[in-house]
Write an enzyme that holds these catalytic residues in place. Sequence first.
Site, PDB file in Angstrom:
ATOM      1  N   CYS A   8       0.840  -1.205   0.000  1.00 44.27           N
ATOM      2  CA  CYS A   8       0.000   0.000   0.000  1.00 44.27           C
ATOM      3  C   CYS A   8       0.874   1.254   0.000  1.00 44.27           C
ATOM      4  O   CYS A   8       2.081   1.177   0.185  1.00 44.27           O
ATOM      5  CB  CYS A   8      -0.876   0.028   1.253  1.00 44.27           C
ATOM      6  N   HIS A   9       0.240   2.380  -0.149  1.00 44.15           N
ATOM      7  CA  HIS A   9       0.931   3.662  -0.107  1.00 44.15           C
ATOM      8  C   HIS A   9       1.299   4.029   1.332  1.00 44.15           C
ATOM      9  O   HIS A   9       0.581   3.684   2.276  1.00 44.15           O
ATOM     10  CB  HIS A   9       0.045   4.755  -0.708  1.00 44.15           C
ATOM     11  N   ASP A  10       2.393   4.759   1.435  1.00 44.42           N
ATOM     12  CA  ASP A  10       2.916   5.254   2.716  1.00 44.42           C
ATOM     13  C   ASP A  10       3.123   4.092   3.679  1.00 44.42           C
ATOM     14  O   ASP A  10       3.700   3.098   3.302  1.00 44.42           O
ATOM     15  CB  ASP A  10       2.007   6.347   3.272  1.00 44.42           C
ATOM     16  N   GLN A  12       0.685   2.287   5.228  1.00 41.88           N
ATOM     17  CA  GLN A  12      -0.533   1.502   5.412  1.00 41.88           C
ATOM     18  C   GLN A  12      -0.294  -0.005   5.423  1.00 41.88           C
ATOM     19  O   GLN A  12      -0.920  -0.730   6.195  1.00 41.88           O
ATOM     20  CB  GLN A  12      -1.559   1.840   4.329  1.00 41.88           C
ATOM     21  N   ASP A  66      -3.804  -1.552  -2.196  1.00 45.33           N
ATOM     22  CA  ASP A  66      -4.814  -0.593  -1.753  1.00 45.33           C
ATOM     23  C   ASP A  66      -5.606   0.020  -2.905  1.00 45.33           C
ATOM     24  O   ASP A  66      -6.809   0.179  -2.801  1.00 45.33           O
ATOM     25  CB  ASP A  66      -4.197   0.496  -0.871  1.00 45.33           C
TER      26      ASP A  66
END
Length: 146
Positions: A8-10, A12, A66
């Site tokens: 996922c991004h960042d 997450q 995500d």
Amino acid sequence: MLGWVITCHDEQAQEMLDKLEARFGPLVQCRAVNYWRGLSTNMLSRMMCDALHETDTGDGVIFLTDKSGAAPYRAAALLSHKHACCEVISGINLSLLALMYPQRELLSSAEFRQAIVAQGVPGVSSLWHQQQKNPPFVLLHDLYKN
């Protein structure tokens, strides 16, 4: 047992993995790959390839992403075409993963794909389902065939 690569991004992905481990204990054959802003797609692909090989014991790997179409999804899609029994799922969330966790030991990768999408969570789909909407280009004849 199916391997899981949560990407996922960042932060997450790692946050989801940490929460799942807090609930179920250590998750074997499960890795988180975070896609931070500024990370090259080449490095993301390498990280995901490492995670694929760390989680695959021959039963298959599920890439849990995500956002459909985003860089983690695209990298997973490219890897899935090179390895048997790999599936790419998009639109995941923590509650869905907690619900599907027990199914890792019971289902094949294709059955898992069907089961997670059948939950009816808005926004959840798979690469396979997307490809059924837009089938790949097929040549009607081979120009180089003798």
